[in-house]
Design an enzyme around this catalytic site. Structure first.
Site, PDB file in Angstrom:
ATOM      1  N   PHE A  50     -42.442  93.066 -62.867  1.00 25.76           N
ATOM      2  CA  PHE A  50     -41.647  94.262 -63.190  1.00 25.76           C
ATOM      3  C   PHE A  50     -40.438  94.292 -62.272  1.00 25.76           C
ATOM      4  CE2 PHE A  50     -40.458  98.748 -62.638  1.00 25.76           C
ATOM      5  CZ  PHE A  50     -40.255  99.091 -63.967  1.00 25.76           C
ATOM      6  N   ASP A  92     -38.518  89.908 -55.351  1.00 24.10           N
ATOM      7  CA  ASP A  92     -38.387  91.344 -55.618  1.00 24.10           C
ATOM      8  C   ASP A  92     -39.356  92.064 -54.682  1.00 24.10           C
ATOM      9  OD1 ASP A  92     -38.613  93.947 -56.494  1.00 24.10           O
ATOM     10  OD2 ASP A  92     -38.470  93.450 -58.621  1.00 24.10           O
ATOM     11  N   LYS A 139     -37.213 101.486 -53.138  1.00 24.68           N
ATOM     12  CA  LYS A 139     -38.335 102.393 -52.891  1.00 24.68           C
ATOM     13  C   LYS A 139     -38.448 102.906 -51.441  1.00 24.68           C
ATOM     14  CE  LYS A 139     -41.004 101.752 -56.978  1.00 24.68           C
ATOM     15  NZ  LYS A 139     -40.920 100.565 -57.828  1.00 24.68           N
TER      16      LYS A 139
HETATM   17  C1  LIG Z   1     -40.071 100.182 -58.914  1.00 28.04           C
HETATM   18  C2  LIG Z   1     -39.731  98.743 -59.039  1.00 28.04           C
HETATM   19  C3  LIG Z   1     -38.520  98.330 -59.597  1.00 28.04           C
HETATM   20  C4  LIG Z   1     -37.536  99.294 -60.220  1.00 28.04           C
HETATM   21  O1  LIG Z   1     -37.038 100.226 -59.318  1.00 28.04           O
HETATM   22  P1  LIG Z   1     -36.243 101.515 -59.885  1.00 28.04           P
HETATM   23  O2  LIG Z   1     -35.788 102.212 -58.643  1.00 28.04           O
HETATM   24  O3  LIG Z   1     -37.196 102.298 -60.702  1.00 28.04           O
HETATM   25  O4  LIG Z   1     -35.112 101.008 -60.689  1.00 28.04           O
HETATM   26  C5  LIG Z   1     -38.242  96.974 -59.635  1.00 28.04           C
HETATM   27  N1  LIG Z   1     -39.105  96.076 -59.142  1.00 28.04           N
HETATM   28  C6  LIG Z   1     -40.286  96.436 -58.590  1.00 28.04           C
HETATM   29  C7  LIG Z   1     -41.194  95.387 -58.030  1.00 28.04           C
HETATM   30  C8  LIG Z   1     -40.641  97.777 -58.539  1.00 28.04           C
HETATM   31  O5  LIG Z   1     -41.818  98.127 -58.021  1.00 28.04           O
END
Ligand SMILES: *Cc1c(COP(=O)(O)O)cnc(C)c1O
Length: 406
Positions: free
Chosen positions: A140, A225, A254
Protein backbone atom coordinates in the site's frame (compact mmCIF):
# COMPACT_ATOMS: atom_id res chain seq x y z
CA UNK A 1 -27.17 7.91 5.86
CA UNK A 2 -29.55 10.66 6.99
CA UNK A 3 -30.94 12.89 4.25
CA UNK A 4 -30.00 16.51 4.69
CA UNK A 5 -31.31 19.82 3.43
CA UNK A 6 -29.43 22.69 1.87
CA UNK A 7 -31.81 25.50 1.01
CA UNK A 8 -34.52 23.89 -1.10
CA UNK A 9 -32.46 20.87 -2.04
CA UNK A 10 -32.44 17.49 -0.34
CA UNK A 11 -29.38 15.25 -0.55
CA UNK A 12 -29.03 11.58 0.28
CA UNK A 13 -25.24 11.63 0.18
CA UNK A 14 -23.63 12.67 3.47
CA UNK A 15 -22.17 16.16 3.65
CA UNK A 16 -18.75 14.57 4.17
CA UNK A 17 -18.12 12.43 1.09
CA UNK A 18 -18.79 8.90 2.32
CA UNK A 19 -15.44 7.32 1.41
CA UNK A 20 -14.97 5.84 4.89
CA UNK A 21 -17.10 3.41 6.92
CA UNK A 22 -16.66 5.50 10.04
CA UNK A 23 -17.38 4.37 13.59
CA UNK A 24 -20.12 6.49 15.15
CA UNK A 25 -17.98 8.25 17.72
CA UNK A 26 -16.63 11.79 17.88
CA UNK A 27 -13.57 12.56 19.97
CA UNK A 28 -13.34 15.84 21.78
CA UNK A 29 -9.91 15.71 23.30
CA UNK A 30 -6.94 13.48 23.89
CA UNK A 31 -4.32 13.03 26.58
CA UNK A 32 -1.38 10.69 26.10
CA UNK A 33 -2.67 7.28 25.07
CA UNK A 34 -6.30 8.24 25.79
CA UNK A 35 -9.09 9.84 23.79
CA UNK A 36 -12.33 11.21 25.25
CA UNK A 37 -15.53 11.23 23.21
CA UNK A 38 -18.25 13.89 23.18
CA UNK A 39 -20.07 12.02 25.97
CA UNK A 40 -16.92 12.11 28.13
CA UNK A 41 -16.17 8.39 27.71
CA UNK A 42 -12.49 7.43 27.84
CA UNK A 43 -10.83 5.17 25.26
CA UNK A 44 -7.34 3.68 25.19
CA UNK A 45 -6.05 4.60 21.74
CA UNK A 46 -4.21 1.72 20.05
CA UNK A 47 -5.11 3.05 16.60
CA UNK A 48 -3.07 6.24 17.03
CA UNK A 49 -4.81 7.77 14.04
CA UNK A 50 -3.33 4.89 12.01
CA UNK A 51 0.23 5.04 13.31
CA UNK A 52 0.32 8.84 13.29
CA UNK A 53 0.14 10.09 16.89
CA UNK A 54 3.49 8.53 17.79
CA UNK A 55 3.77 10.59 20.99
CA UNK A 56 0.12 10.19 21.95
CA UNK A 57 -2.30 13.09 22.20
CA UNK A 58 -1.58 16.60 23.46
CA UNK A 59 2.10 15.96 24.10
CA UNK A 60 3.36 19.07 25.92
CA UNK A 61 6.51 19.35 23.76
CA UNK A 62 4.47 19.23 20.54
CA UNK A 63 1.94 21.75 21.83
CA UNK A 64 4.77 24.08 22.82
CA UNK A 65 6.47 23.76 19.43
CA UNK A 66 3.27 24.30 17.47
CA UNK A 67 2.00 27.24 19.50
CA UNK A 68 5.39 28.96 19.58
CA UNK A 69 5.58 28.73 15.79
CA UNK A 70 1.92 29.77 15.43
CA UNK A 71 2.79 33.09 17.03
CA UNK A 72 5.63 33.69 14.56
CA UNK A 73 4.81 32.69 10.98
CA UNK A 74 2.59 29.94 9.53
CA UNK A 75 3.33 29.86 5.86
CA UNK A 76 5.65 31.52 3.40
CA UNK A 77 5.68 28.97 0.49
CA UNK A 78 8.74 27.40 -1.02
CA UNK A 79 9.66 30.55 -2.93
CA UNK A 80 11.80 31.29 0.12
CA UNK A 81 14.10 29.37 2.43
CA UNK A 82 12.29 27.76 5.35
CA UNK A 83 14.58 27.45 8.38
CA UNK A 84 12.57 24.58 9.84
CA UNK A 85 13.00 22.52 6.66
CA UNK A 86 16.75 22.97 6.75
CA UNK A 87 16.83 21.88 10.40
CA UNK A 88 14.53 18.85 10.02
CA UNK A 89 16.28 17.76 6.81
CA UNK A 90 19.69 17.96 8.52
CA UNK A 91 18.29 15.94 11.40
CA UNK A 92 16.88 13.22 9.15
CA UNK A 93 20.08 13.10 7.10
CA UNK A 94 22.11 12.74 10.28
CA UNK A 95 20.02 9.74 11.34
CA UNK A 96 19.72 7.93 7.99
CA UNK A 97 21.32 6.96 4.66
CA UNK A 98 19.85 10.09 3.04
CA UNK A 99 21.65 13.16 1.73
CA UNK A 100 18.64 15.23 0.69
CA UNK A 101 14.97 15.58 1.68
CA UNK A 102 11.80 16.86 -0.03
CA UNK A 103 8.94 17.89 2.27
CA UNK A 104 5.25 17.45 1.49
CA UNK A 105 2.00 16.97 3.38
CA UNK A 106 1.03 13.31 3.26
CA UNK A 107 2.20 9.79 2.69
CA UNK A 108 0.92 9.44 -0.87
CA UNK A 109 2.70 12.62 -1.89
CA UNK A 110 5.93 11.47 -0.28
CA UNK A 111 5.68 8.15 -2.11
CA UNK A 112 4.91 9.86 -5.40
CA UNK A 113 7.93 12.12 -4.98
CA UNK A 114 10.00 8.96 -4.64
CA UNK A 115 8.58 7.66 -7.89
CA UNK A 116 9.40 10.93 -9.64
CA UNK A 117 12.94 10.89 -8.24
CA UNK A 118 13.36 7.40 -9.71
CA UNK A 119 12.00 8.22 -13.16
CA UNK A 120 13.94 11.43 -13.40
CA UNK A 121 17.14 9.73 -12.25
CA UNK A 122 17.11 7.35 -15.21
CA UNK A 123 15.77 9.90 -17.67
CA UNK A 124 18.56 12.37 -16.90
CA UNK A 125 21.00 9.49 -16.71
CA UNK A 126 20.41 8.81 -20.41
CA UNK A 127 18.37 5.68 -19.75
CA UNK A 128 14.83 7.02 -20.38
CA UNK A 129 13.64 3.52 -21.25
CA UNK A 130 14.13 2.47 -17.64
CA UNK A 131 11.01 3.60 -15.83
CA UNK A 132 9.34 0.47 -14.47
CA UNK A 133 9.13 -0.24 -10.75
CA UNK A 134 8.73 -3.69 -9.22
CA UNK A 135 6.26 -3.59 -6.33
CA UNK A 136 4.94 -6.20 -3.90
CA UNK A 137 1.50 -7.78 -3.74
CA UNK A 138 -0.48 -6.65 -0.69
CA UNK A 139 1.50 -3.41 -0.62
CA UNK A 140 0.00 0.00 0.00
CA UNK A 141 1.42 3.36 -1.01
CA UNK A 142 -1.54 5.75 -0.79
CA UNK A 143 -4.54 6.78 -2.87
CA UNK A 144 -3.19 8.90 -5.72
CA UNK A 145 -3.54 7.36 -9.18
CA UNK A 146 0.16 6.51 -9.26
CA UNK A 147 0.05 4.93 -5.80
CA UNK A 148 -3.01 2.78 -6.53
CA UNK A 149 -1.47 1.80 -9.88
CA UNK A 150 1.58 0.56 -7.99
CA UNK A 151 -0.35 -1.37 -5.32
CA UNK A 152 -2.98 -2.52 -7.84
CA UNK A 153 -5.38 -4.09 -5.36
CA UNK A 154 -8.91 -4.60 -6.63
CA UNK A 155 -10.53 -2.53 -3.88
CA UNK A 156 -8.18 0.41 -4.52
CA UNK A 157 -8.35 0.56 -8.32
CA UNK A 158 -11.92 -0.50 -9.17
CA UNK A 159 -13.52 2.18 -11.33
CA UNK A 160 -10.47 4.45 -11.42
CA UNK A 161 -8.81 3.27 -14.63
CA UNK A 162 -6.96 3.75 -16.84
CA UNK A 163 -4.13 3.25 -14.39
CA UNK A 164 -0.60 4.58 -14.67
CA UNK A 165 1.72 2.26 -16.57
CA UNK A 166 5.08 1.18 -15.24
CA UNK A 167 4.57 -1.24 -12.36
CA UNK A 168 5.28 -4.96 -12.16
CA UNK A 169 3.92 -6.70 -9.11
CA UNK A 170 5.43 -9.79 -7.49
CA UNK A 171 4.57 -11.61 -4.23
CA UNK A 172 5.90 -9.90 -1.08
CA UNK A 173 8.88 -11.66 0.44
CA UNK A 174 9.78 -13.56 -2.76
CA UNK A 175 13.29 -12.60 -3.92
CA UNK A 176 13.32 -14.99 -6.87
CA UNK A 177 10.13 -13.43 -8.21
CA UNK A 178 11.78 -9.99 -8.06
CA UNK A 179 14.81 -11.28 -9.96
CA UNK A 180 12.56 -12.90 -12.58
CA UNK A 181 10.61 -9.63 -13.03
CA UNK A 182 13.68 -7.49 -13.77
CA UNK A 183 13.91 -6.38 -17.41
CA UNK A 184 15.90 -3.78 -19.36
CA UNK A 185 13.08 -1.33 -18.48
CA UNK A 186 13.27 -1.83 -14.72
CA UNK A 187 14.30 1.25 -12.76
CA UNK A 188 13.58 0.36 -9.15
CA UNK A 189 12.21 -2.01 -6.53
CA UNK A 190 9.70 -0.57 -4.04
CA UNK A 191 8.51 -2.31 -0.87
CA UNK A 192 7.38 -1.57 2.67
CA UNK A 193 9.94 -3.17 5.06
CA UNK A 194 6.90 -4.44 6.99
CA UNK A 195 3.52 -4.29 5.24
CA UNK A 196 0.96 -2.36 7.28
CA UNK A 197 -2.37 -2.01 5.47
CA UNK A 198 -1.76 -5.43 3.90
CA UNK A 199 -2.13 -7.08 7.33
CA UNK A 200 1.17 -6.61 9.27
CA UNK A 201 3.36 -8.86 7.14
CA UNK A 202 7.02 -9.27 8.03
CA UNK A 203 9.15 -10.46 5.14
CA UNK A 204 11.45 -13.47 5.61
CA UNK A 205 14.82 -12.66 7.23
CA UNK A 206 17.33 -11.40 4.69
CA UNK A 207 14.69 -10.13 2.23
CA UNK A 208 15.72 -6.47 2.33
CA UNK A 209 19.39 -7.44 2.03
CA UNK A 210 18.61 -9.61 -1.00
CA UNK A 211 16.69 -6.74 -2.61
CA UNK A 212 19.68 -4.45 -2.00
CA UNK A 213 21.94 -7.00 -3.69
CA UNK A 214 19.60 -7.31 -6.68
CA UNK A 215 19.36 -3.53 -7.03
CA UNK A 216 23.16 -3.29 -7.01
CA UNK A 217 23.57 -6.17 -9.45
CA UNK A 218 21.18 -4.65 -12.00
CA UNK A 219 21.83 -0.95 -11.37
CA UNK A 220 18.36 -0.33 -9.91
CA UNK A 221 17.29 2.08 -7.19
CA UNK A 222 15.90 0.60 -3.98
CA UNK A 223 12.85 2.48 -2.68
CA UNK A 224 11.46 1.79 0.80
CA UNK A 225 8.01 2.99 1.84
CA UNK A 226 8.48 3.70 5.56
CA UNK A 227 5.36 5.81 5.88
CA UNK A 228 3.93 3.43 8.47
CA UNK A 229 7.08 1.70 9.75
CA UNK A 230 9.07 4.89 10.27
CA UNK A 231 9.60 6.98 13.42
CA UNK A 232 10.26 4.10 15.76
CA UNK A 233 7.19 2.01 15.00
CA UNK A 234 9.23 -1.20 14.57
CA UNK A 235 12.02 -0.36 17.04
CA UNK A 236 14.75 1.78 15.47
CA UNK A 237 13.92 5.18 13.93
CA UNK A 238 13.38 3.43 10.58
CA UNK A 239 12.63 -0.23 9.95
CA UNK A 240 15.45 -0.61 7.40
CA UNK A 241 17.88 0.00 10.27
CA UNK A 242 16.80 -3.30 11.86
CA UNK A 243 18.62 -5.10 9.05
CA UNK A 244 21.15 -2.39 8.30
CA UNK A 245 20.08 -2.35 4.65
CA UNK A 246 19.86 1.17 3.27
CA UNK A 247 17.64 2.13 0.35
CA UNK A 248 18.40 4.87 -2.21
CA UNK A 249 15.01 6.52 -1.78
CA UNK A 250 12.59 6.40 1.16
CA UNK A 251 9.25 8.00 1.93
CA UNK A 252 8.10 8.92 5.42
CA UNK A 253 4.93 10.54 6.78
CA UNK A 254 2.46 9.35 9.47
CA UNK A 255 4.50 9.46 12.72
CA UNK A 256 6.83 12.21 11.54
CA UNK A 257 4.31 14.95 12.35
CA UNK A 258 2.84 13.24 15.42
CA UNK A 259 -0.61 14.30 14.15
CA UNK A 260 0.33 17.36 12.11
CA UNK A 261 0.18 16.56 8.37
CA UNK A 262 3.69 16.19 7.01
CA UNK A 263 5.48 13.88 4.61
CA UNK A 264 9.06 13.59 3.45
CA UNK A 265 10.94 11.89 0.66
CA UNK A 266 14.55 11.08 1.52
CA UNK A 267 17.18 10.18 -1.05
CA UNK A 268 20.86 9.85 -1.69
CA UNK A 269 22.59 12.57 -3.67
CA UNK A 270 23.16 10.13 -6.54
CA UNK A 271 19.48 9.10 -6.74
CA UNK A 272 18.16 12.66 -6.54
CA UNK A 273 20.81 14.45 -8.62
CA UNK A 274 18.26 15.16 -11.38
CA UNK A 275 15.76 16.86 -9.04
CA UNK A 276 16.64 20.42 -9.99
CA UNK A 277 14.74 23.69 -9.51
CA UNK A 278 11.29 23.43 -11.03
CA UNK A 279 11.28 19.62 -11.26
CA UNK A 280 8.91 19.12 -8.33
CA UNK A 281 7.07 21.15 -5.73
CA UNK A 282 4.33 21.59 -3.17
CA UNK A 283 2.67 24.81 -2.03
CA UNK A 284 2.21 23.70 1.55
CA UNK A 285 5.05 21.20 1.75
CA UNK A 286 7.31 21.69 4.76
CA UNK A 287 5.60 24.81 6.02
CA UNK A 288 6.88 26.35 9.26
CA UNK A 289 4.10 24.85 11.41
CA UNK A 290 4.71 21.32 10.10
CA UNK A 291 8.46 21.69 10.48
CA UNK A 292 8.18 22.98 14.04
CA UNK A 293 6.15 19.92 15.03
CA UNK A 294 8.28 17.42 13.09
CA UNK A 295 11.39 18.90 14.70
CA UNK A 296 9.84 18.44 18.13
CA UNK A 297 8.82 14.85 17.32
CA UNK A 298 12.41 14.07 16.36
CA UNK A 299 13.72 15.84 19.49
CA UNK A 300 11.62 13.55 21.67
CA UNK A 301 12.08 10.23 19.87
CA UNK A 302 15.84 10.73 19.50
CA UNK A 303 16.38 11.41 23.19
CA UNK A 304 18.69 8.72 24.56
CA UNK A 305 16.71 5.66 25.60
CA UNK A 306 13.37 6.67 24.08
CA UNK A 307 13.35 4.28 21.11
CA UNK A 308 14.96 1.47 23.11
CA UNK A 309 12.19 1.79 25.71
CA UNK A 310 9.47 1.74 23.03
CA UNK A 311 11.10 -1.30 21.40
CA UNK A 312 11.29 -3.13 24.74
CA UNK A 313 7.62 -2.37 25.43
CA UNK A 314 6.86 -3.66 21.94
CA UNK A 315 8.56 -6.98 22.71
CA UNK A 316 6.56 -7.36 25.93
CA UNK A 317 3.40 -6.55 23.97
CA UNK A 318 4.27 -9.14 21.31
CA UNK A 319 4.77 -11.87 23.92
CA UNK A 320 1.47 -11.01 25.61
CA UNK A 321 -0.35 -11.13 22.26
CA UNK A 322 1.17 -14.57 21.52
CA UNK A 323 -0.14 -15.81 24.84
CA UNK A 324 -3.58 -14.27 24.14
CA UNK A 325 -3.77 -16.16 20.84
CA UNK A 326 -2.75 -19.35 22.65
CA UNK A 327 -5.59 -18.90 25.13
CA UNK A 328 -8.22 -17.98 22.51
CA UNK A 329 -7.49 -19.98 19.36
CA UNK A 330 -11.14 -19.82 18.27
CA UNK A 331 -11.01 -16.02 18.15
CA UNK A 332 -7.46 -15.28 17.03
CA UNK A 333 -5.53 -17.27 14.44
CA UNK A 334 -2.19 -15.54 14.82
CA UNK A 335 -0.25 -12.65 16.41
CA UNK A 336 2.04 -10.79 14.04
CA UNK A 337 4.38 -7.86 13.96
CA UNK A 338 7.36 -6.23 15.53
CA UNK A 339 7.94 -3.40 17.97
CA UNK A 340 4.75 -1.40 18.46
CA UNK A 341 3.40 -2.43 15.05
CA UNK A 342 1.29 -5.46 15.90
CA UNK A 343 -1.57 -7.37 14.37
CA UNK A 344 -4.00 -10.09 15.37
CA UNK A 345 -5.39 -12.24 12.59
CA UNK A 346 -9.00 -12.90 13.56
CA UNK A 347 -11.34 -15.82 12.97
CA UNK A 348 -14.57 -13.78 13.25
CA UNK A 349 -14.68 -10.71 10.96
CA UNK A 350 -12.04 -8.21 12.08
CA UNK A 351 -14.71 -5.47 11.87
CA UNK A 352 -16.73 -7.28 14.57
CA UNK A 353 -13.66 -7.62 16.78
CA UNK A 354 -12.76 -3.93 16.31
CA UNK A 355 -16.31 -2.89 17.21
CA UNK A 356 -16.34 -5.13 20.30
CA UNK A 357 -12.98 -3.72 21.45
CA UNK A 358 -14.24 -0.17 20.95
CA UNK A 359 -17.34 -0.98 23.03
CA UNK A 360 -14.95 -2.00 25.80
CA UNK A 361 -12.89 1.17 25.40
CA UNK A 362 -9.97 0.06 23.20
CA UNK A 363 -9.45 1.67 19.79
CA UNK A 364 -7.74 -0.37 17.07
CA UNK A 365 -7.49 -0.25 13.28
CA UNK A 366 -8.37 -2.83 10.66
CA UNK A 367 -6.07 -4.17 7.96
CA UNK A 368 -6.38 -6.56 5.04
CA UNK A 369 -6.20 -10.33 5.67
CA UNK A 370 -8.81 -10.03 8.47
CA UNK A 371 -6.29 -8.44 10.81
CA UNK A 372 -6.84 -6.07 13.73
CA UNK A 373 -3.91 -3.65 13.95
CA UNK A 374 -2.59 -2.58 17.35
CA UNK A 375 -0.53 0.58 17.00
CA UNK A 376 -0.16 2.17 20.43
CA UNK A 377 1.70 5.46 20.76
CA UNK A 378 5.43 4.99 21.33
CA UNK A 379 5.01 6.55 24.78
CA UNK A 380 2.83 3.65 25.94
CA UNK A 381 4.26 1.97 29.01
CA UNK A 382 3.71 -1.50 30.37
CA UNK A 383 0.69 -0.34 32.38
CA UNK A 384 -0.92 0.80 29.11
CA UNK A 385 -0.15 -2.59 27.59
CA UNK A 386 -1.65 -4.28 30.69
CA UNK A 387 -4.82 -2.24 30.30
CA UNK A 388 -5.16 -3.18 26.63
CA UNK A 389 -4.54 -6.86 27.41
CA UNK A 390 -7.37 -6.88 29.97
CA UNK A 391 -9.78 -5.53 27.33
CA UNK A 392 -8.45 -7.89 24.64
CA UNK A 393 -8.86 -10.84 27.02
CA UNK A 394 -12.39 -9.85 28.01
CA UNK A 395 -13.50 -9.37 24.37
CA UNK A 396 -11.89 -12.67 23.38
CA UNK A 397 -13.82 -14.46 26.16
CA UNK A 398 -17.08 -12.91 24.98
CA UNK A 399 -16.46 -13.70 21.33
CA UNK A 400 -15.36 -17.26 22.13
CA UNK A 401 -18.43 -17.70 24.35
CA UNK A 402 -20.65 -16.33 21.62
CA UNK A 403 -19.25 -18.87 19.21
CA UNK A 404 -19.60 -21.77 21.64
CA UNK A 405 -23.22 -20.79 22.28
CA UNK A 406 -24.17 -20.45 18.63
C1 LIG B 1 -0.66 5.36 5.17
C2 LIG B 1 0.30 4.87 4.15
C3 LIG B 1 0.46 5.52 2.92
C4 LIG B 1 -0.42 6.68 2.50
O1 LIG B 1 -0.31 7.78 3.34
P1 LIG B 1 -1.40 8.97 3.22
O2 LIG B 1 -0.90 9.99 4.19
O3 LIG B 1 -2.72 8.39 3.59
O4 LIG B 1 -1.38 9.45 1.83
C5 LIG B 1 1.41 5.05 2.04
N1 LIG B 1 2.17 3.99 2.35
C6 LIG B 1 2.06 3.33 3.52
C7 LIG B 1 2.96 2.18 3.82
C8 LIG B 1 1.11 3.74 4.45
O5 LIG B 1 0.98 3.07 5.59
Amino acid sequence: MADWLFGEQCFVISAVMPTYARADVVFERGEGAYLFDSAGRRYLDFASGVAVTALGHAHPRLIAALTAQAHKVWHTSNLFRVAGQEQVAARLIGETFAETVFFCNSGAEAWECGLKVIRRHFHEGDQPGRYRVITAGGGFHGRTLAAISAARQEKLVKGFGPLLDGFDQVPFGDVDAVRAAITAETAAICVEPVQGEGGIHLPPAGYLRALRALADEFGLLLFFDEIQTGIGRTGPLFAYQREGVAPDVMCVAKGLGGGFPVGACLATERAAAAMTAGSHGSTFGGNPLAMAVAGAVLDVVLEPGFLARAAATGEVFGARLESLVGRHPTVFAEARGVGLMRGLKCRPANTAVIAALRQEGLLTAGAADNVVRLLPPLVIGETGIDEAMVILGRVAETLAGGEAAS
